[in-house]
Design an enzyme around this catalytic site. Sequence first.
Site, PDB file in Angstrom:
ATOM      1  N   ARG A   1     -32.227   0.877 -36.511  1.00 45.19           N
ATOM      2  CA  ARG A   1     -31.354   0.101 -35.642  1.00 45.19           C
ATOM      3  C   ARG A   1     -32.200  -0.532 -34.547  1.00 45.19           C
ATOM      4  O   ARG A   1     -33.256   0.002 -34.184  1.00 45.19           O
ATOM      5  CB  ARG A   1     -30.273   0.999 -35.025  1.00 45.19           C
ATOM      6  CG  ARG A   1     -29.398   1.725 -36.043  1.00 45.19           C
ATOM      7  CD  ARG A   1     -28.421   2.650 -35.317  1.00 45.19           C
ATOM      8  NE  ARG A   1     -27.550   3.366 -36.257  1.00 45.19           N
ATOM      9  CZ  ARG A   1     -27.807   4.563 -36.764  1.00 45.19           C
ATOM     10  NH1 ARG A   1     -28.928   5.196 -36.419  1.00 45.19           N
ATOM     11  NH2 ARG A   1     -26.970   5.148 -37.599  1.00 45.19           N
TER      12      ARG A   1
ATOM     13  N   HIS B   1     -29.467  -6.026 -37.866  1.00 49.41           N
ATOM     14  CA  HIS B   1     -28.750  -5.037 -38.682  1.00 49.41           C
ATOM     15  C   HIS B   1     -28.683  -5.465 -40.149  1.00 49.41           C
ATOM     16  O   HIS B   1     -28.500  -4.623 -41.029  1.00 49.41           O
ATOM     17  CB  HIS B   1     -27.347  -4.818 -38.120  1.00 49.41           C
ATOM     18  CG  HIS B   1     -26.922  -3.386 -38.178  1.00 49.41           C
ATOM     19  ND1 HIS B   1     -27.516  -2.389 -37.437  1.00 49.41           N
ATOM     20  CD2 HIS B   1     -25.963  -2.771 -38.907  1.00 49.41           C
ATOM     21  CE1 HIS B   1     -26.937  -1.224 -37.699  1.00 49.41           C
ATOM     22  NE2 HIS B   1     -26.001  -1.429 -38.592  1.00 49.41           N
TER      23      HIS B   1
ATOM     24  N   ARG C   1     -31.421  -3.679 -41.899  1.00 45.68           N
ATOM     25  CA  ARG C   1     -31.051  -2.292 -42.202  1.00 45.68           C
ATOM     26  C   ARG C   1     -30.156  -2.245 -43.436  1.00 45.68           C
ATOM     27  O   ARG C   1     -30.355  -1.420 -44.339  1.00 45.68           O
ATOM     28  CB  ARG C   1     -30.338  -1.688 -40.990  1.00 45.68           C
ATOM     29  CG  ARG C   1     -29.829  -0.264 -41.178  1.00 45.68           C
ATOM     30  CD  ARG C   1     -29.245   0.248 -39.857  1.00 45.68           C
ATOM     31  NE  ARG C   1     -28.495   1.489 -40.017  1.00 45.68           N
ATOM     32  CZ  ARG C   1     -29.037   2.703 -39.972  1.00 45.68           C
ATOM     33  NH1 ARG C   1     -30.336   2.828 -39.808  1.00 45.68           N
ATOM     34  NH2 ARG C   1     -28.288   3.783 -40.104  1.00 45.68           N
TER      35      ARG C   1
ATOM     36  N   TYR D   1     -23.459   0.984 -49.710  1.00 46.98           N
ATOM     37  CA  TYR D   1     -24.564   0.156 -50.162  1.00 46.98           C
ATOM     38  C   TYR D   1     -24.671   0.083 -51.683  1.00 46.98           C
ATOM     39  O   TYR D   1     -25.605  -0.514 -52.206  1.00 46.98           O
ATOM     40  CB  TYR D   1     -25.888   0.691 -49.596  1.00 46.98           C
ATOM     41  CG  TYR D   1     -25.976   0.622 -48.096  1.00 46.98           C
ATOM     42  CD1 TYR D   1     -25.933  -0.599 -47.434  1.00 46.98           C
ATOM     43  CD2 TYR D   1     -26.093   1.776 -47.329  1.00 46.98           C
ATOM     44  CE1 TYR D   1     -26.002  -0.662 -46.053  1.00 46.98           C
ATOM     45  CE2 TYR D   1     -26.159   1.715 -45.951  1.00 46.98           C
ATOM     46  CZ  TYR D   1     -26.119   0.494 -45.324  1.00 46.98           C
ATOM     47  OH  TYR D   1     -26.191   0.426 -43.960  1.00 46.98           O
TER      48      TYR D   1
ATOM     49  N   LYS E   1     -29.025   7.481 -33.201  1.00 50.41           N
ATOM     50  CA  LYS E   1     -27.643   7.529 -32.724  1.00 50.41           C
ATOM     51  C   LYS E   1     -27.213   8.961 -32.456  1.00 50.41           C
ATOM     52  O   LYS E   1     -27.477   9.857 -33.256  1.00 50.41           O
ATOM     53  CB  LYS E   1     -26.745   6.884 -33.789  1.00 50.41           C
ATOM     54  CG  LYS E   1     -25.402   6.416 -33.299  1.00 50.41           C
ATOM     55  CD  LYS E   1     -24.715   5.639 -34.417  1.00 50.41           C
ATOM     56  CE  LYS E   1     -23.381   5.084 -33.962  1.00 50.41           C
ATOM     57  NZ  LYS E   1     -22.728   4.316 -35.043  1.00 50.41           N
TER      58      LYS E   1
ATOM     59  N   HIS F   1     -27.259   9.067 -41.722  1.00 54.53           N
ATOM     60  CA  HIS F   1     -25.814   9.096 -41.915  1.00 54.53           C
ATOM     61  C   HIS F   1     -25.312  10.537 -41.922  1.00 54.53           C
ATOM     62  O   HIS F   1     -26.022  11.458 -42.343  1.00 54.53           O
ATOM     63  CB  HIS F   1     -25.434   8.427 -43.235  1.00 54.53           C
ATOM     64  CG  HIS F   1     -25.614   6.943 -43.225  1.00 54.53           C
ATOM     65  ND1 HIS F   1     -25.749   6.207 -44.380  1.00 54.53           N
ATOM     66  CD2 HIS F   1     -25.692   6.059 -42.203  1.00 54.53           C
ATOM     67  CE1 HIS F   1     -25.892   4.931 -44.064  1.00 54.53           C
ATOM     68  NE2 HIS F   1     -25.856   4.823 -42.754  1.00 54.53           N
TER      69      HIS F   1
END
Length: 288
Positions: free
Chosen positions: A82, A212, A215, A246, A114, A237
């Site tokens: 990110r 992004h 990513r 994805y 994150k 994740h």
Amino acid sequence: MVTINAMLSWLVQAGYLAGNPLSLSRQRSRAPAPRVVRFLEADLWSEVRAAIMSMPQDTPRLVATQARARWVFSLLYLCGLRISEVCHNTMGSFFGRLDPKTGEMRWWLQVTGKGNKERLVPATTELMVELTLYRRSMGLPPLPQQGEASPLVFPVWWTAPVTGAVEWPRPLTRAALHVVIKGVFAMAAERLRQLGPEHQARSDRLESASSHWLRHTMGSRLADEIDLRHVRDTFGHASLTTTSIYLHAEDDVRHAAISATHRLGWESPRPPLSDHERPLQSGDTTSS
């Protein structure tokens, strides 16, 4: 219903109720997230690379600008970071360790991301080559020292001092890095636009891209090729459900299967019959 359920749960925990009657009701399930569409196809990624390689290098500052753009896009494309993670992590987070089975040195980037969660991102051989090229362009040793406080991306005016202690510059802000990335996408889009109006749609797509997208590009490429658990751990994740957005190849297979088996079956329309071809109906008479 959510509020009442919470209140009843509290009453159960406090000992006022033996059980929560709403727990017997069907739990609402969250709808699965749609597949990601904001990613770069292989041809658009080629256009971005070509745009970076075509950047002018007539002055030391232009050389530094081109080197930084190449490193930023290499980092985002190969690590799926990110933009905030690029700003807040340092080069001292790179480290190498020997693979006990093969004896090969493998490099990693320890990322704090994150939710202040840490994860290990594989630093591929390609990425380490780009790292050494970028550091050498600024007069730094090819590999960072463990714990080195240098930012992942430097301002273009900075170069390492020839003598004396190194004082690291402050990392680029998120806004500044965003400008760098959008500038490259805009340049790549303009190069496409100059090829003719038939490239307008692709150039518009490039111009709307952001960090992004890189990513998502990495996630889209990897999810169709390797174990989803590896993608989940690399991206940080919480679950495989998030990572599964994805899986474009899975969608393509499903699309092809349905298209091949579920058909309308309309017959091709026939031209209207002429008078002499139309069958006689009751009460019709033939004319001479």
